[in-house]
Design a protein around this motif. Structure first.
Motif, PDB file in Angstrom:
ATOM      1  N   ASP A 161      85.976  22.817-110.555  1.00 23.65           N
ATOM      2  CA  ASP A 161      85.205  23.980-110.988  1.00 23.65           C
ATOM      3  C   ASP A 161      85.584  25.207-110.176  1.00 23.65           C
ATOM      4  O   ASP A 161      86.081  25.074-109.062  1.00 23.65           O
ATOM      5  CB  ASP A 161      83.712  23.697-110.782  1.00 23.65           C
ATOM      6  N   THR A 212      83.904  27.366-108.451  1.00 17.09           N
ATOM      7  CA  THR A 212      83.341  27.578-107.115  1.00 17.09           C
ATOM      8  C   THR A 212      84.003  26.655-106.092  1.00 17.09           C
ATOM      9  O   THR A 212      84.213  27.037-104.946  1.00 17.09           O
ATOM     10  CB  THR A 212      81.811  27.356-107.088  1.00 17.09           C
ATOM     11  N   ALA A 236      87.500  27.978-105.338  1.00 18.13           N
ATOM     12  CA  ALA A 236      87.478  29.043-104.337  1.00 18.13           C
ATOM     13  C   ALA A 236      87.503  28.458-102.927  1.00 18.13           C
ATOM     14  O   ALA A 236      88.178  28.972-102.035  1.00 18.13           O
ATOM     15  CB  ALA A 236      86.256  29.929-104.537  1.00 18.13           C
ATOM     16  N   GLU A 281      79.274  25.056-114.639  1.00 20.15           N
ATOM     17  CA  GLU A 281      80.310  24.167-114.129  1.00 20.15           C
ATOM     18  C   GLU A 281      80.144  22.771-114.707  1.00 20.15           C
ATOM     19  O   GLU A 281      79.136  22.484-115.362  1.00 20.15           O
ATOM     20  CB  GLU A 281      80.226  24.132-112.609  1.00 20.15           C
ATOM     21  N   SER A 282      81.100  21.905-114.451  1.00 19.07           N
ATOM     22  CA  SER A 282      81.003  20.573-115.035  1.00 19.07           C
ATOM     23  C   SER A 282      79.747  19.882-114.518  1.00 19.07           C
ATOM     24  O   SER A 282      79.389  20.006-113.352  1.00 19.07           O
ATOM     25  CB  SER A 282      82.249  19.750-114.704  1.00 19.07           C
ATOM     26  N   LEU A 309      84.707  31.782-117.669  1.00 18.40           N
ATOM     27  CA  LEU A 309      83.923  32.990-117.895  1.00 18.40           C
ATOM     28  C   LEU A 309      84.704  34.121-118.519  1.00 18.40           C
ATOM     29  O   LEU A 309      84.131  34.950-119.216  1.00 18.40           O
ATOM     30  CB  LEU A 309      83.311  33.476-116.571  1.00 18.40           C
ATOM     31  N   TYR A 355      73.823  32.711-108.169  1.00 21.51           N
ATOM     32  CA  TYR A 355      74.809  31.760-108.678  1.00 21.51           C
ATOM     33  C   TYR A 355      75.786  32.460-109.612  1.00 21.51           C
ATOM     34  O   TYR A 355      77.000  32.258-109.534  1.00 21.51           O
ATOM     35  CB  TYR A 355      74.111  30.609-109.401  1.00 21.51           C
ATOM     36  N   ALA A 389      78.216  34.433-107.554  1.00 22.93           N
ATOM     37  CA  ALA A 389      79.242  33.607-106.909  1.00 22.93           C
ATOM     38  C   ALA A 389      80.271  33.144-107.940  1.00 22.93           C
ATOM     39  O   ALA A 389      81.472  33.147-107.697  1.00 22.93           O
ATOM     40  CB  ALA A 389      78.596  32.404-106.238  1.00 22.93           C
ATOM     41  N   LEU A 390      79.768  32.758-109.116  1.00 21.69           N
ATOM     42  CA  LEU A 390      80.644  32.275-110.174  1.00 21.69           C
ATOM     43  C   LEU A 390      81.620  33.372-110.589  1.00 21.69           C
ATOM     44  O   LEU A 390      82.825  33.150-110.715  1.00 21.69           O
ATOM     45  CB  LEU A 390      79.759  31.889-111.363  1.00 21.69           C
ATOM     46  N   LEU A 391      81.104  34.575-110.778  1.00 14.46           N
ATOM     47  CA  LEU A 391      81.954  35.689-111.195  1.00 14.46           C
ATOM     48  C   LEU A 391      82.975  36.027-110.117  1.00 14.46           C
ATOM     49  O   LEU A 391      84.126  36.326-110.415  1.00 14.46           O
ATOM     50  CB  LEU A 391      81.101  36.925-111.507  1.00 14.46           C
ATOM     51  N   ALA A 437      84.285  34.061-108.041  1.00 15.91           N
ATOM     52  CA  ALA A 437      85.233  32.968-107.778  1.00 15.91           C
ATOM     53  C   ALA A 437      86.367  32.942-108.788  1.00 15.91           C
ATOM     54  O   ALA A 437      87.336  32.219-108.614  1.00 15.91           O
ATOM     55  CB  ALA A 437      84.497  31.625-107.792  1.00 15.91           C
ATOM     56  N   ILE A 438      86.259  33.706-109.848  1.00 14.00           N
ATOM     57  CA  ILE A 438      87.287  33.642-110.886  1.00 14.00           C
ATOM     58  C   ILE A 438      88.482  34.485-110.507  1.00 14.00           C
ATOM     59  O   ILE A 438      88.364  35.677-110.270  1.00 14.00           O
ATOM     60  CB  ILE A 438      86.720  34.128-112.222  1.00 14.00           C
ATOM     61  N   ASP A 496      78.708  21.211-102.640  1.00 16.32           N
ATOM     62  CA  ASP A 496      78.953  20.912-104.036  1.00 16.32           C
ATOM     63  C   ASP A 496      77.669  21.017-104.831  1.00 16.32           C
ATOM     64  O   ASP A 496      76.587  21.126-104.274  1.00 16.32           O
ATOM     65  CB  ASP A 496      79.495  19.480-104.171  1.00 16.32           C
TER      66      ASP A 496
END
Lengths: 335, 332
Positions: free
Chosen positions: A194, A196, A199, B52-53, B222, B257, B260-262, B264-265, B282
């Motif tokens: 994933d 995150t 990263a 995420e998965s 995303l 969240y 962080a997700l945005l 991390a891309i 995790d």
């Protein structure tokens, strides 16, 4: 000694054989992997990027052969021709794991399910170093802690199935880094993870590069990953390097129609629906029935009869930027 | 916009899987894959669902279509003004409702039966719903294949003769064969190569414009979701943590969240090197979710309250637009 070339690949040709047919998976590929730098090899499935990595590590499948070209590794004792070493000879075995580390795409298949994580890390220490058992044990735990795994002492006794995907990948990086290799080859290390967790893994790789001067060769299909991590880029298509250079040169002023088309077909975060994606027409050709000249010609908007006459030569657009296209110079429009 | 009833309203949807353990496989607990989700899908929109998965986005899609029977809550489908709950429908009624809701699966290799020709796979829905006579079915399927940029004569071939991108287009044609109103795209482009992905994305957008479809677009990517969606819902551990219009979500994410997700891309532009927010640890196991806010153990902004009180999904009005976030710290 940053910037020193550790692995030099020149005119590499690796062919795969199946059912009496030959797939020219890697066809005339050249690049350098340098200390303290990250080289990204980018391309779609079937472009030969993984076969290139397997050629360097001599981990090719049985029906594959390095036909010509050279792979030279600058070891402490001088230059070694990796392509001339016997695949599983003593010399190659002592290089793998000690000088050349490898991270595979899928940690679930690359780790052995019946041995604990700690055992698998200690294995290469036992083979390559003179450390005693207690020192190896301590080193394995230290490596896991370095990779940001919580409770490393407990985790080192656990088996791969007890760890999450991200932790498995980090355990595999710990394995690859156990003997502090000078060159780290990572084959799509985060594709199964994933964003995150990706990263986290990238942070780790950046740190290795910075603190230990590790030379990193990162294989990916994601242009975003290239932009974030690479110093230099090699773009591959159907076994050829179509474009190579520094990240800025290649991503900012791509000169090959394939690179341009690839960049034009991915949505960029933050641009939303205002952007227009331009798909590449058609699909990748059958590797056993390749176009006669430039491999991208049938899908290329700029195609001309001359493109089918033979593989276009590599031309230099600038000192740090080489392209394999007949129209490389005129095609630059700075997009 | 607000006056029109949503096509589908999901209320308090729950989907749990039993966890069995021990010699007699006794049920020792349950995983709440979908843990109380409220969501409206408006007619004609593309609603993106990201996470995420393991966050439950596919489970939510399946529970909505009743491919997995939900363990609680309701899924209200707009049936000519009346709202009917799919979870309480009998098999016959459900079959009729399902014609209006179709799904495109992730893996183009395992979602087509290799022993059937493309015609065999595609005419099934039409035949079952009695949508056309035998002769007409061939003609309509030919048109459908043309609509997904394939040729009508491909109908009599087998899936093995097609590439991944072509199979995915066949999967889309199959979803459209019953003439649905809502199409759930479950990671429909994730298995495709970059150069093929754009073809399929543009095809989905074209079909939506031509046929007035509504999409629930499920993906972990995303940038792809941003490209196709009108509104986006972000899921974490079975809950929706943020829901907003696409532009608003990307320019002003309220939940840590989402931020962080945005961040991390990776973006394919060397000039836009950003500071990544690297989360610790995790995703926790959904068997044993943390108390309070499910995200608090990894949250960089957590306060004491977060570990005790689970935050509700509250709607804020920002620039006249609804923006919902499940975070104690979210402010307008």
């Amino acid at each position: 000694m940053e910037g020193e070339t550790l692995v030099r690949v020149r005119n590499l040709r690796t062919y795969l054989y199946a059912n009496g047919r030959c797939n020219k998976a890697v066809n005339d590929v050249s690049f350098d992997v340098r200390a303290g730098r990250t080289l990204c090899v980018v391309g779609e499935s079937g472009c030969g990027k993984s076969v290139t990595a397997a050629s360097i590590m001599q981990l090719l499948p049985p029906l594959a052969r390095i036909e010509s070209g050279e792979i030279a590794y600058r070891s402490a004792e001088g230059e070694l021709r990796l392509d001339r070493l016997p695949r599983n000879g003593r010399a190659m075995r002592s290089l793998r794991g000690r000088d050349l580390g490898m991270i595979f795409q899928d940690p679930m298949t690359a780790l052995n399910p019946v041995y604990s994580i700690g055992f698998q890390i200690r294995e290469s220490l036992r083979y390559h170093t003179r450390l005693g058992a207690p020192a190896r044990r301590a080193k394995a735990i230290e490596l896991l802690a370095d990779m940001g795994i919580p409770l490393p002492a407990q985790r080192s006794g656990e088996y791969p199935h007890q760890l999450s995907g991200g932790m498995r990948q980090r355990a595999m990086i710990a394995m690859a880094m156990a003997c502090e290799p000078k060159v780290l080859i990572a084959d799509e290390p985060t594709t199964a993870l994933d964003v995150t967790v990706q990263a986290q893994v990238f942070d780790l790789m950046e740190r290795l590069k910075r603190e230990r001067g590790t030379a990193i060769m990162l294989i990916t299909h994601d242009m975003g990953v290239v932009a974030e991590l690479a110093d230099e880029v090699v773009v591959m298509y159907m076994g050829n390097v179509v474009e190579s250079g520094t990240v800025r040169e290649v991503l900012k002023s791509p000169a090959h129609p394939y690179t341009r088309a690839l960049l034009g077909s991915i949505p960029l975060l933050g641009r939303g629906r205002s952007q227009r994606l331009e798909p590449i027409r058609g699909s990748t050709p059958d590797p056993f029935d390749r176009p006669p000249g430039c491999q991208f010609a049938p899908r290329c908007p700029r195609q001309e009869p001359a493109c089918d006459a033979g593989l276009p030569p590599e031309v230099e657009v600038s000192a740090a930027h080489r392209v394999r296209c007949l129209f490389a110079k005129e095609g630059r429009d700075g997009r | 916009m607000a006056a029109e009833a949503p096509l589908v309203s999901i209320r308090g949807l729950e989907l749990g899987y039993p966890v069995r353990s021990g010699l007699f496989k006794r049920v020792v607990g349950s995983v709440r894959a979908v843990a109380g989700v409220d969501l409206d899908i408006r007619r004609g929109e593309t609603l993106g669902l990201v996470g995420e998965s393991g966050c439950g986005k596919t489970s939510l899609g399946k529970a909505m279509l009743q491919l997995e029977r939900p363990t609680g809550g309701e899924v209200l489908l707009d049936c000519g003004g009346a709202r009917r709950d799919l979870c309480r429908m009998r098999q016959g009624e459900l079959r009729e409702a399902r014609r209006r809701m179709q799904i495109v699966f992730q893996d183009p290799y395992s979602s087509l039966n290799p022993a059937f020709t493309i015609y065999g796979s595609l005419e099934d829905a039409m035949r079952r719903y009695g949508l056309a006579t035998r002769a007409e079915r061939r003609r309509r399927l030919g048109e459908l294949l043309e609509a997904v940029n394939m040729r009508p004569e491909h109908m009599d071939r087998y899936p093995s003769e097609f590439s991944g991108g072509q199979r995915q287009r066949i999967g889309i044609a199959r979803a459209l064969s019953a003439d649905p109103e809502l199409v759930v795209c479950d990671e429909a482009v994730s298995a495709l190569d970059v150069s093929i992905r754009a073809q399929v994305l543009n095809l989905l957008l074209k079909l939506k414009a031509e046929r007035g479809l509504t999409y629930l677009f499920i993906s972990h990517d995303l940038s792809v979701v941003e490209y196709v969606s009108d509104r986006i819902a972000v899921m974490y551990l079975g809950r929706i943590v943020e829901l907003a219009g696409t532009e608003e979500l990307y320019s002003n994410p309220l939940h840590p969240y989402t931020r962080a997700l945005l961040s991390a891309i990776p973006i394919a532009d060397p000039d836009r090197a950003r500071r990544r927010i690297v989360l610790e640890g995790d995703v926790p196991s959904p068997v044993d979710p943390p108390p309070g806010c499910p995200f608090h153990p990894r949250c960089p902004d957590r306060v004491e309250e977060c570990s005790r009180v689970p935050p509700a999904l509250r709607t804020h009005m920002i620039k006249g637009e609804a923006h919902a976030a499940a975070c104690h710290l979210a402010k307008e």
